[in-house]
Design an enzyme around this catalytic site. Structure first.
Site, PDB file in Angstrom:
ATOM      1  N   ARG A 294      10.606  -3.856   3.104  1.00 51.22           N
ATOM      2  CA  ARG A 294      10.012  -2.937   4.072  1.00 51.22           C
ATOM      3  C   ARG A 294      10.964  -1.772   4.293  1.00 51.22           C
ATOM      4  O   ARG A 294      12.143  -1.961   4.564  1.00 51.22           O
ATOM      5  CB  ARG A 294       9.726  -3.643   5.398  1.00 51.22           C
ATOM      6  CG  ARG A 294       8.710  -4.763   5.264  1.00 51.22           C
ATOM      7  CD  ARG A 294       8.477  -5.472   6.580  1.00 51.22           C
ATOM      8  NE  ARG A 294       7.680  -6.674   6.376  1.00 51.22           N
ATOM      9  CZ  ARG A 294       7.411  -7.548   7.334  1.00 51.22           C
ATOM     10  NH1 ARG A 294       7.853  -7.355   8.560  1.00 51.22           N
ATOM     11  NH2 ARG A 294       6.681  -8.619   7.073  1.00 51.22           N
TER      12      ARG A 294
ATOM     13  N   SER B   5       3.299  -5.694   7.407  1.00 52.54           N
ATOM     14  CA  SER B   5       2.853  -6.665   8.407  1.00 52.54           C
ATOM     15  C   SER B   5       2.509  -6.010   9.734  1.00 52.54           C
ATOM     16  O   SER B   5       1.614  -5.184   9.814  1.00 52.54           O
ATOM     17  CB  SER B   5       3.900  -7.763   8.579  1.00 52.54           C
ATOM     18  OG  SER B   5       3.406  -8.810   9.393  1.00 52.54           O
ATOM     19  N   HIS B   6       3.235  -6.371  10.772  1.00 51.40           N
ATOM     20  CA  HIS B   6       2.946  -5.907  12.124  1.00 51.40           C
ATOM     21  C   HIS B   6       3.680  -4.608  12.468  1.00 51.40           C
ATOM     22  O   HIS B   6       3.600  -4.138  13.607  1.00 51.40           O
ATOM     23  CB  HIS B   6       3.315  -6.989  13.135  1.00 51.40           C
ATOM     24  CG  HIS B   6       4.730  -7.463  12.996  1.00 51.40           C
ATOM     25  ND1 HIS B   6       5.168  -8.158  11.896  1.00 51.40           N
ATOM     26  CD2 HIS B   6       5.806  -7.329  13.796  1.00 51.40           C
ATOM     27  CE1 HIS B   6       6.446  -8.441  12.034  1.00 51.40           C
ATOM     28  NE2 HIS B   6       6.866  -7.940  13.174  1.00 51.40           N
TER      29      HIS B   6
ATOM     30  N   ASP C  79      -2.812  -9.086  13.604  1.00 49.76           N
ATOM     31  CA  ASP C  79      -1.869  -8.031  13.239  1.00 49.76           C
ATOM     32  C   ASP C  79      -2.370  -7.245  12.039  1.00 49.76           C
ATOM     33  O   ASP C  79      -3.474  -7.465  11.538  1.00 49.76           O
ATOM     34  CB  ASP C  79      -0.479  -8.615  12.999  1.00 49.76           C
ATOM     35  CG  ASP C  79      -0.358  -9.356  11.676  1.00 49.76           C
ATOM     36  OD1 ASP C  79      -1.374  -9.901  11.216  1.00 49.76           O
ATOM     37  OD2 ASP C  79       0.751  -9.397  11.109  1.00 49.76           O
TER      38      ASP C  79
ATOM     39  N   ASP D 154      -1.790  -7.098   8.781  1.00 51.22           N
ATOM     40  CA  ASP D 154      -2.197  -7.720   7.512  1.00 51.22           C
ATOM     41  C   ASP D 154      -2.904  -9.054   7.702  1.00 51.22           C
ATOM     42  O   ASP D 154      -3.208  -9.734   6.729  1.00 51.22           O
ATOM     43  CB  ASP D 154      -0.994  -7.878   6.580  1.00 51.22           C
ATOM     44  CG  ASP D 154       0.010  -8.911   7.056  1.00 51.22           C
ATOM     45  OD1 ASP D 154       0.227  -9.017   8.282  1.00 51.22           O
ATOM     46  OD2 ASP D 154       0.585  -9.616   6.215  1.00 51.22           O
TER      47      ASP D 154
ATOM     48  N   ASP E  82      -2.063 -12.040   9.188  1.00 45.72           N
ATOM     49  CA  ASP E  82      -1.471 -13.374   9.185  1.00 45.72           C
ATOM     50  C   ASP E  82      -1.015 -13.832  10.574  1.00 45.72           C
ATOM     51  O   ASP E  82      -0.671 -14.999  10.754  1.00 45.72           O
ATOM     52  CB  ASP E  82      -0.321 -13.484   8.174  1.00 45.72           C
ATOM     53  CG  ASP E  82       0.812 -12.502   8.421  1.00 45.72           C
ATOM     54  OD1 ASP E  82       0.721 -11.707   9.382  1.00 45.72           O
ATOM     55  OD2 ASP E  82       1.793 -12.532   7.649  1.00 45.72           O
ATOM     56  N   ARG E  83      -1.033 -12.934  11.562  1.00 43.92           N
ATOM     57  CA  ARG E  83      -0.617 -13.299  12.922  1.00 43.92           C
ATOM     58  C   ARG E  83      -1.803 -13.230  13.878  1.00 43.92           C
ATOM     59  O   ARG E  83      -2.775 -12.510  13.633  1.00 43.92           O
ATOM     60  CB  ARG E  83       0.497 -12.380  13.419  1.00 43.92           C
ATOM     61  CG  ARG E  83       1.753 -12.455  12.570  1.00 43.92           C
ATOM     62  CD  ARG E  83       2.781 -11.416  13.009  1.00 43.92           C
ATOM     63  NE  ARG E  83       3.870 -11.345  12.051  1.00 43.92           N
ATOM     64  CZ  ARG E  83       5.143 -11.556  12.345  1.00 43.92           C
ATOM     65  NH1 ARG E  83       5.510 -11.836  13.575  1.00 43.92           N
ATOM     66  NH2 ARG E  83       6.075 -11.469  11.416  1.00 43.92           N
TER      67      ARG E  83
ATOM     68  N   THR F 136      13.427 -19.048   9.957  1.00 43.99           N
ATOM     69  CA  THR F 136      12.287 -18.143  10.065  1.00 43.99           C
ATOM     70  C   THR F 136      11.914 -17.638   8.671  1.00 43.99           C
ATOM     71  O   THR F 136      12.769 -17.279   7.879  1.00 43.99           O
ATOM     72  CB  THR F 136      12.630 -16.968  10.982  1.00 43.99           C
ATOM     73  OG1 THR F 136      12.864 -17.468  12.305  1.00 43.99           O
ATOM     74  CG2 THR F 136      11.514 -15.952  11.026  1.00 43.99           C
TER      75      THR F 136
ATOM     76  N   GLU G  81       5.243 -20.478  13.614  1.00 48.94           N
ATOM     77  CA  GLU G  81       6.399 -19.757  14.121  1.00 48.94           C
ATOM     78  C   GLU G  81       6.067 -19.169  15.481  1.00 48.94           C
ATOM     79  O   GLU G  81       4.904 -18.864  15.769  1.00 48.94           O
ATOM     80  CB  GLU G  81       6.780 -18.626  13.166  1.00 48.94           C
ATOM     81  CG  GLU G  81       7.166 -19.088  11.780  1.00 48.94           C
ATOM     82  CD  GLU G  81       7.500 -17.937  10.843  1.00 48.94           C
ATOM     83  OE1 GLU G  81       8.265 -18.163   9.903  1.00 48.94           O
ATOM     84  OE2 GLU G  81       6.987 -16.816  11.053  1.00 48.94           O
TER      85      GLU G  81
ATOM     86  N   SER H  21       6.524 -16.322  16.419  1.00 48.08           N
ATOM     87  CA  SER H  21       6.150 -14.912  16.283  1.00 48.08           C
ATOM     88  C   SER H  21       4.669 -14.765  15.947  1.00 48.08           C
ATOM     89  O   SER H  21       4.296 -13.973  15.082  1.00 48.08           O
ATOM     90  CB  SER H  21       7.030 -14.230  15.236  1.00 48.08           C
ATOM     91  OG  SER H  21       6.985 -14.939  14.013  1.00 48.08           O
TER      92      SER H  21
ATOM     93  N   LYS I 299       0.875 -17.892   6.699  1.00 43.59           N
ATOM     94  CA  LYS I 299       0.300 -18.036   8.034  1.00 43.59           C
ATOM     95  C   LYS I 299      -1.035 -17.307   8.048  1.00 43.59           C
ATOM     96  O   LYS I 299      -1.252 -16.392   7.256  1.00 43.59           O
ATOM     97  CB  LYS I 299       1.245 -17.517   9.106  1.00 43.59           C
ATOM     98  CG  LYS I 299       1.847 -16.148   8.891  1.00 43.59           C
ATOM     99  CD  LYS I 299       2.839 -15.850  10.002  1.00 43.59           C
ATOM    100  CE  LYS I 299       3.613 -14.555   9.754  1.00 43.59           C
ATOM    101  NZ  LYS I 299       4.754 -14.750   8.822  1.00 43.59           N
TER     102      LYS I 299
END
Length: 560
Positions: A25, A118-119, A286, A288, A290-291, A355, A374, A376, A387
């Site tokens: 990233r 991601s987020h 989020d 992408d 996964d959260r 993590t 997790e 998060s 996730k």
């Protein structure tokens, strides 16, 4: 059809191409530098696939953020030049991270490339990312990302077929001839279809649909990320949630100027809607996909650590686990120990990992663990190797359909049965990297000293005696690999914990995360105010770490 030419383009290595917990990233403008994206993609293919590169099959998708389309075309061109046989690409380059994992496993692909940070926020002045998933559908392990990084330090050229341009806006299959008689194929597929098919195998859609049709009000916020099409197709079209209850479902390159992180700070629109008391269940996802964040009526917040523990304690509500009983449970080290007591009471194997979802993948592949998460806002199972935000949403709706009660009651019943972990996380974002390193170095020296064990610390009228101070190290029980320096833990004799770690998800500076975990078994105290309950430990943590003195920060950017 004339064969397309392969060009070898010379370049100089770029510094700092080291993937973090889930891919590389960087600022979007960094990826837009000449040769930068091409060089990293070449490193992914050479190091990630090795001698399996020629003739391989890859799945490619992204969260639709700024620069997604340009990077996608470069991946197509470089894959063709490196003699990849086939790419499956999500329509418009859109495919959630869980869906990519699903598709890799469904098609038995060699791996996948996901364009996401991601987020993290998106846009020209924000962040972009590229990650590689292996043939099990999960993020590349450290041995592979280390190879990518080493190659990035010496790479001086990449291969590319610049003439190739594929229209990914429509479902199609394009076959191309590349020089040296190499056949290359790109198939543009629906982003949601295969994933929806998998969800129908896991959950009882009819039971959830009946819950919703009975007047149970559901709302969802996709935060202008990749999950928009999934919310519409799964929750609305399949399960009957009115489309008017689905917010921000059009993926935007800059996520509408927001921060696509489903927490109380950045998903405040959902929080405000839920606080009005109209909806029984709210979920945010989020960038992408996964959260997830789960809210009950009147804005009742389900802490992600509690969410994981509740799902684990109610696996009988999910048909998948009736057919495939869980082999074990796992959590990341900073996640609260709420899951520990569920595993102990139900007799399941239990693991604590660093993590990073990749650590869970090894356990799943060895068939010793089936459900994990997790703190998060990430929860998932062995149906894929990532996730999965929508999976967590459907797991909760399954529990609610089975128990026929509210989100809040489910959580209260859980606390009564297992006790409550009062838990919070403070995020200090974009600190000076040198200051973050200084804090961690000084704190590690303090807590690992011989005289630290047994010390007593008092704040706000409560005292805590140190059981142990350590820098968390993990030995993978499957491949015996060792991951060191995974976070600093102070454990007290009542099993309360203070944890500090530097996050690997930012692209600039350092994000210092401070976690406070305090277990309460007394039924008279489980409804206490979390901030009051945790205040003494927060004060002790700030004193021991000297966070204010070192960083100059007087308050966190985000409190979860």
């Amino acid at each position: 059809m004339p064969e397309l030419k392969i060009l070898e383009v010379s370049m100089k290595p770029f510094p700092g191409m080291k993937p973090g917990t889930s891919g590389l990233r960087k600022a979007t403008k960094t990826f837009m530098e000449e040769h930068y994206t091409e060089a990293f993609v070449q490193c992914i293919l050479r190091a990630g696939l090795g001698d399996r590169l020629q003739g391989s099959t890859l799945v490619v998708g992204g969260d639709g953020r700024y620069y997604n389309n340009e990077a996608l075309q470069k991946i197509i061109q470089i894959s063709a030049a490196n003699k990849v046989a086939k790419l499956y690409i999500g329509r418009n380059g859109i495919m959630s991270t869980p869906a990519v994992s699903c598709y890799i496993r469904k098609k038995k692909a060699s791996g996948g490339i996901i364009l996401t940070a991601s987020h993290n926020p998106g846009g020209l002045d924000h962040d972009f990312g590229i990650k590689f998933n292996t043939c099990n559908g999960g993020p590349a392990l450290e041995n592979l990302t280390d190879k990518m990084f080493e190659l990035s330090k010496s790479i001086t050229s990449y291969l590319i077929c610049p003439e190739i341009k594929v229209d990914v806006s429509k479902l199609c299959c394009v076959k191309l001839a590349v020089e040296s008689s190499h056949s290359f194929e790109v198939e543009v597929v629906g982003s949601v279809d295969a994933y929806l098919e998998l969800m129908k195998e896991i959950f009882d859609f009819q039971a959830i649909k009946q819950l919703i049709s009975s007047g149970f009000q559901v709302t969802a916020d996709a935060l202008h990320g990749v999950m928009g099409p999934y919310v519409v197709k799964v929750l609305c079209n399949e399960l009957g949630v009115p489309e008017a209850n689905a917010s921000h479902c059009n993926p935007l390159p800059d996520f509408g100027g927001g921060h696509p992180d489903p927490n109380l700070t950045y998903a405040h629109n959902l929080v405000e809607v839920m606080q009005k008391g109209v909806f029984d269940f709210g979920v945010a996802f989020d960038g992408d996909g996964d959260r997830n964040m789960i809210l009950g009526k009147n804005g009742f917040f389900v802490n992600p650590s509690d969410s994981l523990a509740v799902i684990a304690a109610n696996v009988q509500c999910i048909p998948y686990f009736q057919k495939h009983p869980p082999q074990g449970f796992a959590r990341s080290m900073p996640t609260s120990s709420a899951l520990d007591r569920v595993a102990e009471k139900t007799g399941h194997k239990f693991f604590v990992t660093p993590t990073g979802w990749k650590f869970f993948g090894n356990l799943m592949d060895a068939h010793v663990m089936s459900l994990c998460g997790e703190e998060s806002f990430g929860t998932g199972s062995d149906h894929i190797r990532e996730k999965d935000g929508m999976w967590a949403c459907l797991a909760w709706l399954s529990i609610l359909a089975h128990k026929k009660t509210s989100v809040e009651n489910v959580v209260l019943q859980h606390w009564k049965a297992f006790g409550r972990n009062f838990y919070t996380r403070y995020d200090y974002e974009n600190c000076e990297s040198a200051k973050g390193d200084q804090l961690m170095s000084e704190l590690e020296k303090l807590i690992t000293a011989d005289n630290f064990k047994g010390k007593t610390f008092t704040a706000s009228g409560k005292s805590y005696k140190v059981k142990i101070g350590e820098n968390f190290s993990y030995t993978d029980p499957v491949d015996k690999s060792v991951s060191k320096n995974q976070g600093l833990i102070i454990t007290f004799e009542d099993n309360s914990r203070i944890i500090f770690r530097l996050s690997g998800t930012g692209v600039s500076g350092a994000t210092i995360r401070m976690y406070i975990d305090s277990y309460e078994a007394d039924q008279n105290n489980i409804l206490a105010d979390p901030q009051v309950q945790l205040k003494p430990l927060v004060e002790i943590a700030l004193e021991l770490s000297r966070l204010k003195e070192i960083t100059g920060r007087t308050k966190p950017d985000v409190i979860t």
